[in-house]
Design an enzyme around this catalytic site. Structure first.
Site, PDB file in Angstrom:
ATOM      1  N   LYS A  57      20.453  -8.911 -70.454  1.00  0.00           N
ATOM      2  CA  LYS A  57      19.645 -10.109 -70.196  1.00  0.00           C
ATOM      3  C   LYS A  57      19.461 -10.899 -71.503  1.00  0.00           C
ATOM      4  O   LYS A  57      19.604 -12.123 -71.542  1.00  0.00           O
ATOM      5  CB  LYS A  57      18.266  -9.713 -69.634  1.00  0.00           C
ATOM      6  N   GLN A 105      10.148  -4.890 -67.230  1.00  0.00           N
ATOM      7  CA  GLN A 105      11.241  -4.095 -66.658  1.00  0.00           C
ATOM      8  C   GLN A 105      10.695  -2.888 -65.898  1.00  0.00           C
ATOM      9  O   GLN A 105       9.860  -2.141 -66.391  1.00  0.00           O
ATOM     10  CB  GLN A 105      12.190  -3.648 -67.782  1.00  0.00           C
ATOM     11  N   ASP A 140      10.318 -12.771 -61.922  1.00  0.00           N
ATOM     12  CA  ASP A 140      10.795 -11.824 -60.905  1.00  0.00           C
ATOM     13  C   ASP A 140      10.320 -12.189 -59.498  1.00  0.00           C
ATOM     14  O   ASP A 140      10.848 -11.666 -58.515  1.00  0.00           O
ATOM     15  CB  ASP A 140      10.242 -10.425 -61.206  1.00  0.00           C
TER      16      ASP A 140
HETATM   17  N1  GUN Z   1      14.561  -3.020 -62.673  1.00  0.00           N
HETATM   18  C1  GUN Z   1      15.717  -3.106 -61.965  1.00  0.00           C
HETATM   19  N2  GUN Z   1      15.886  -4.351 -61.481  1.00  0.00           N
HETATM   20  C2  GUN Z   1      14.825  -5.076 -61.886  1.00  0.00           C
HETATM   21  C3  GUN Z   1      14.423  -6.430 -61.696  1.00  0.00           C
HETATM   22  O1  GUN Z   1      15.093  -7.235 -61.022  1.00  0.00           O
HETATM   23  N3  GUN Z   1      13.245  -6.790 -62.283  1.00  0.00           N
HETATM   24  C4  GUN Z   1      12.486  -5.921 -62.997  1.00  0.00           C
HETATM   25  N4  GUN Z   1      11.338  -6.372 -63.516  1.00  0.00           N
HETATM   26  N5  GUN Z   1      12.815  -4.659 -63.189  1.00  0.00           N
HETATM   27  C5  GUN Z   1      13.979  -4.247 -62.646  1.00  0.00           C
END
Ligand code: GUN
Length: 286
Positions: free
Chosen positions: A52, A96, A119
């Site tokens: 990311k 995360q 998110d």
């Molecule tokens: N862990 C795995 N996928 C995601 C996601 O799309 N967002 C977040 N915050 N954690 C994750």
């Protein structure tokens, strides 16, 4: 083959558009900024966060990564979140998942400023999605990326039978809501369902988000089905694979997403796009 949904190519296109949006914002002295908070040493999470960060930098988006030790208390995490929630600089916040077990993940996620909730997991944004609110708000990136795929490949959803396997907050639930909003007839399956095949064999569209190898074989789907594989698993040869038996299902499906190169790149592209949109919306709304 032409029944493969090329997530990598579509993500590239989305990212190019995002980079142009960033340039336009920079010309107005708006500097989109994503802050990611990572607690603990889950290796997969560290890998995702690194990609990311890299993608944000490539697109000209400012990226802050806050790595915290696994012993971090909920209070400490909430204090950092509070600082980010009120920061003038940060437009988008992502915590995360998964968080270490001693932290109440649902509570922490509920404390994210809804205007920075990239998110879309926060209750206000989830509620808007559930109610099919037509205003601007962030939506969970993986299912939103899947919707972009349906759109790009002109896959009709209205009146279609869609089965979502998995009911997680990250994928299953928002995926089901998006499909309902798009006019599909939606069934959500979970691991208590023991006659899964009855549903999947009747489905026009199957989205698998179980995180389990061999969730679907060619015998579990009908001819012409669209299969979206959200899984990211490691097989016995240490190879990254999805939830479904790709090679055999590909022969029957009208469309299928590969792993890697399917849903994964679209999730990151959607996250970047949504970061930029949050910066834009906050500029419009002041
Ligand atoms: N862990 C795995 N996928 C995601 C996601 O799309 N967002 C977040 N915050 N954690 C994750």
């Amino acid at each position: 083959m032409d029944n493969i949904i090329d997530g990598k190519a579509l993500a590239k296109k989305v990212n190019q558009e995002t980079a142009s949006m960033v340039e336009e914002l920079h010309s107005k002295e708006i500097d989109p900024c994503l802050a990611v908070i990572l607690v603990g040493d889950d290796q997969a999470s560290h890998r995702y966060v690194r990609s990311k960060h890299k993608k944000a930098q490539q697109l000209g988006i400012k990226s802050i990564v806050k790595e915290l030790p696994k012993e971090t208390t909920e209070k400490e995490l909430l204090n950092i979140l509070d600082e980010y929630n009120n920061s003038e600089e940060i437009d988008a916040i992502l915590i995360q998942s998964p968080l270490p077990k001693h932290i109440n993940e649902k509570f922490v996620m509920s404390q994210i400023n809804p205007n920075k909730d990239v998110d879309g997991f926060q209750v206000i944004n989830s509620g808007k999605l559930f109610l099919n609110d037509q205003s601007n708000y962030p939506v969970a990136c993986t299912p939103k990326g899947v919707m972009t795929m349906f759109d790009e490949y002109n896959i009709e959803l209205k009146g279609k039978k869609a089965v979502v396997i998995g009911r997680s907050i990250i994928v299953g639930r928002p995926m089901a809501a998006l499909l309902i909003n798009a006019g599909a007839e939606v069934t959500v399956l979970n691991h208590y369902v023991d006659n899964m095949k009855e549903y999947t064999c009747d489905a026009d569209i199957v989205v698998s988000a179980t995180g389990k190898l061999h969730t679907l074989t060619a015998d579990d789907v009908k001819e012409g089905v669209v299969v979206i594989d959200v899984g990211q698993n490691v097989d016995e040869n240490n190879k990254l694979v999805g939830d479904v038996d790709y090679d055999s299902i590909k022969e029957k499906a009208s469309y299928i997403t590969p792993v890697p190169g399917g849903v994964g790149p679209m999730t990151i592209a959607t996250l970047m796009r949504q970061t930029v949109e949050l910066a834009k919306w906050s500029d419009i709304n002041g």
